[in-house]
Motif scaffolding. Structure first.
Motif, mmCIF file in Angstrom:
data_model
loop_
_atom_site.group_PDB
_atom_site.id
_atom_site.type_symbol
_atom_site.label_atom_id
_atom_site.label_comp_id
_atom_site.label_asym_id
_atom_site.label_seq_id
_atom_site.Cartn_x
_atom_site.Cartn_y
_atom_site.Cartn_z
ATOM 1 N N ILE A 625 1.117 74.810 10.006
ATOM 2 C CA ILE A 625 0.642 76.182 9.767
ATOM 3 C C ILE A 625 0.081 76.209 8.345
ATOM 4 O O ILE A 625 0.838 76.340 7.371
ATOM 5 N N PRO A 626 -1.238 76.064 8.172
ATOM 6 C CA PRO A 626 -1.809 75.911 6.827
ATOM 7 C C PRO A 626 -1.500 77.062 5.884
ATOM 8 O O PRO A 626 -1.344 76.868 4.673
ATOM 9 N N GLY A 627 -1.399 78.267 6.413
ATOM 10 C CA GLY A 627 -1.172 79.419 5.550
ATOM 11 C C GLY A 627 0.271 79.620 5.133
ATOM 12 O O GLY A 627 0.570 80.511 4.334
ATOM 13 N N TRP A 628 1.160 78.805 5.657
ATOM 14 C CA TRP A 628 2.578 78.926 5.295
ATOM 15 C C TRP A 628 2.824 78.133 4.020
ATOM 16 O O TRP A 628 2.890 76.909 4.030
ATOM 17 N N LYS A 629 2.940 78.837 2.904
ATOM 18 C CA LYS A 629 3.065 78.199 1.600
ATOM 19 C C LYS A 629 4.247 78.792 0.835
ATOM 20 O O LYS A 629 4.722 79.892 1.150
ATOM 21 N N LEU A 630 4.717 78.040 -0.145
ATOM 22 C CA LEU A 630 5.791 78.540 -0.991
ATOM 23 C C LEU A 630 5.272 79.640 -1.910
ATOM 24 O O LEU A 630 4.179 79.535 -2.463
ATOM 25 N N VAL A 631 6.069 80.692 -2.076
ATOM 26 C CA VAL A 631 5.790 81.757 -3.032
ATOM 27 C C VAL A 631 6.990 81.845 -3.957
ATOM 28 O O VAL A 631 8.092 82.233 -3.523
ATOM 29 N N GLU A 649 -3.401 81.132 12.231
ATOM 30 C CA GLU A 649 -4.078 79.835 12.288
ATOM 31 C C GLU A 649 -3.060 78.696 12.303
ATOM 32 O O GLU A 649 -2.113 78.680 11.515
ATOM 33 N N VAL A 650 -3.248 77.749 13.203
ATOM 34 C CA VAL A 650 -2.438 76.541 13.235
ATOM 35 C C VAL A 650 -3.359 75.336 13.375
ATOM 36 O O VAL A 650 -4.493 75.446 13.852
#
Length: 676
Positions: A625-631, A649-650
């Protein structure tokens, strides 16, 4: 300051006393309610296999050596008559070190803990008060006589638990009179000096005090103890009402302000869990048991996480997998469940203890058992200094890292009771028999039906699905044996000497009454199938048997140092490690067909709780899942919609992912968004 002539018993004398210790459990004395199970004397169970390695690691690490280097315990200790730590941390350490000493039968550790036990027993004031020197005593040179001259009730509750365990292992004749004198002191002075007088901790944790009063009553029958029990019950935070009436747990999920925050403090909750079942002793009203069952169910529904523990950073904080869990809360909740098992006899609590122990507990300490993490998170993709998503951040941002002292040091001292008390509660006594409520490699030796019985438990559990029990006794003996069939298992089967004996449905005890012969060998088989479970934001966790499995994330460890808190470790994914993956919808629809289980070590005997030694792996499919990022270090979770998958988006390319037992991880994703 010494209050009586010191009469320390030599280790050889204490060993002789230990030979006289009870080898059979003590049942409740009327009018206390009878219970289905009774605790066995400490030392009846000896760990073997991987469990022995775990306890030996603790003995070689901080549990066996904390007094040698931790300044609060090492320097001028108040529980040895000095001016140093006289509050909770020394008793906390002893509360785990004492059972470890007797589980391992280790003379060095026994000698260490006996220093503190002997000082405590030999320096009780004539009034019955005990513990480190109080402000009144320092100023006047006189011993405590009245209640207002004393000090906080709370740390004495822990030390009484220490003495209870010590007596269970040794039957030292000093303990019962000591506790009787102290409880008479409490009985006389609680009205004017209630639990809450010095700190709210004693009020919140008064259930531990009540538990010990009933324990003593079962051994002496002194009627004043029942009256004292009622005093303690009315002065303790009303956990039974909270759990039964349900508003409390909902408000705890919705409110995070300063009002009544002690009632949301996760460690207090973990300790408070035992109050309804302890109250049931005296009240004999099933409403207490019903309140506990309702409260436990609500707590895990609103605040539960895949590893089996409820959130608590320090407040209860909902079921989002990026909320923290304090290590102290885990070990205290485990102990409360061990009490609930004996009193309620419900397999629900046996399963809950198992899940918490084999998933949440091992991941929060380092392999050498010298460093620990104040808060863990379920979906934990990095471990570093920072505020993260916790309700109690400290100014130095040390709550999430591993270190001997990082965050509050209560966990440095209190973490030791988790594994030790679990090992001591694998078996319970029944009415004339025995019950195996938890499974781990071990040897039990106890008196049953007038016969000294030894039962050797050989197993790879919780990684393997068979548990073998070999009976040894001087002559045949008839008594019942009970075996837990966990709720996750559809049906357990039991054979005797290779022949079918009995079957039992999941979520119940399988009971066998017969005459047992020396050499009888029972084999319990609990088939483990891969399943998935549903968690916050419609995420899914992969399970097999008692274990939850998490994404294996290759990691880099970095040692750092902070002047105020010493060395600590940060852990971050390797540069090429991918963690932001969703679990394939096909796995959710048919977990067995879409996963591959690999048993890497069918008979683990060494240390098992790390990535390298994980005995079992599960392979599954997922997509990035490209948009799943650390915040700010937090992996806030994408939501799987009610349709059952993440609609963002996957990556179109499906990939294989490796899952290992949650307890073997330091970095992980366990609650996965689902992708098509």
């Amino acid at each position: 300051m010494r209050f009586r002539p010191l009469q320390t018993l030599s280790l050889s004398v204490l060993v002789s006393i230990a030979a006289l210790a009870q080898t059979t459990p003590v049942a409740n004395r009327a009018p206390l309610a009878p219970t289905p199970y009774t605790e066995l004397p400490l030392g009846s169970i000896r760990p073997t296999g991987w469990l022995l390695t775990q306890l030996e690691t603790m003995n070689q690490g901080s549990t066996g050596h904390l007094d040698e280097y931790y300044p609060k315990i090492k320097n001028d200790n108040g529980w040895l008559g000095g001016k140093g730590d006289g509050w909770e941390e020394t008793p906390y350490w002893l509360d785990g070190a004492v059972p470890l000493a007797y589980l391992l039968d280790d003379p060095t550790l026994k000698a260490k803990v006996l220093k503190y036990i002997n000082w405590t027993l030999d320096n009780q004031r004539p009034s019955g008060y005990f513990g480190p020197t109080t402000k009144y005593e320092r100023e006047t040179g006189k011993p405590v006589v009245s209640g207002e001259q004393g000090d906080d009730w709370w740390p004495k509750m822990i030390m009484l638990k220490v003495l209870q365990q010590y007596y269970s292992a040794t039957a030292d004749p000093r303990v019962i009179p000591f506790m009787t004198r102290y409880f008479r002191y409490q009985h006389e002075h609680l009205a004017k000096n209630p639990l809450v007088k010095w700190t709210e901790w004693a009020q919140a944790r008064g259930g531990d005090n009540l538990m010990l009063v009933y324990w003593l009553y079962n051994r002496t029958g002194d009627k004043f103890l029942l009256d004292l029990g009622e005093q303690l019950r009315t002065q303790t935070t009303p956990w039974t009402r909270y759990f039964g009436e349900r508003n409390w747990v909902m408000q705890a999920a919705a409110q995070q302000n300063g009002q009544q925050w002690m009632d949301r403090h996760a460690v207090n909750v973990g300790m408070g869990l035992k109050l309804p079942v302890i109250e049931y002793h005296g009240k004999r009203d099933t409403k207490q048991l019903e309140a506990f069952k309702t409260g436990w169910s609500d707590l895990m529904l609103l605040h539960g996480l895949p590893h089996g523990m409820f959130s608590g950073d320090e407040d209860l904080h909902g079921n989002d997998p990026v909320q923290g869990v304090e290590l102290c809360a885990i070990v205290e909740a485990m102990f409360s469940l061990e009490q609930a098992i004996a009193i309620a006899g419900d397999v629900t609590y046996m399963d809950a203890l198992e899940r918490m122990t084999y998933n949440a507990l091992p991941t929060q300490t380092t392999d050498d058992y010298n460093s620990r993490q104040y808060y863990q998170t379920a979906n934990q993709v990095e471990v570093a200094r920072g505020v993260y998503n916790f309700s109690l951040p400290f100014t130095r941002g040390m709550n999430h890292v591993f270190g001997p002292y990082a965050g509050y040091t209560c966990c440095t001292a209190n973490m030791h009771q988790g594994w030790t008390k679990f090992a001591a509660h694998l078996w319970y006594g029944t009415n004339g028999g025995l019950a195996a409520v938890e499974y781990a490699p071990s040897v039990l030796k106890t008196n049953v039906a007038g016969t000294l019985v030894t039962i050797t438990q050989e197993t790879a559990y919780p990684f393997g699905e068979t548990v073998a029990f070999t009976m040894d006794m001087a002559k045949p003996a008839a008594f019942p044996l009970e075996f837990r069939v966990p709720g996750w298992c559809s049906e357990g089967t039991l054979t005797l000497n290779g022949q079918p004996l009995s079957t039992g449905k999941g979520g119940a005890m399988l009971r066998v009454q017969r005459s047992w012969k020396p050499g009888d060998r029972l084999m319990l088989t609990l088939p483990m199938r891969v399943t998935t479970s549903n968690w916050a934001k419609n995420s899914r966790a992969v399970e097999r048997g008692p274990l939850v499995y998490a994404l294996k994330i290759p990691a880099d460890w970095t040692q750092k140092e902070l002047k105020e808190e010493g060395i600590y470790y940060e852990i971050k994914p390797k540069p090429d490690a991918r963690w932001n993956v969703g679990l394939s919808l096909n796995v959710v629809k048919d977990p067995v067909a879409n996963t591959t289980v690999t048993v890497r070590n069918a008979a683990p005997t060494g240390f098992v709780w790390n990535e390298a030694n994980a005995p079992v792996e599960i392979r599954a499919k997922g997509r990035e899942i490209p948009g799943w990022k650390l915040v700010n270090g937090v992996a806030h979770q994408p939501i799987s919609t009610r349709e059952g998958f993440y609609r963002g988006e996957v990556n179109p390319q499906e990939e294989e992912i490796t899952l290992i037992p949650y307890g073997c991880t330091k970095l992980r994703v366990v609650a996965f968004p689902v992708v098509r």
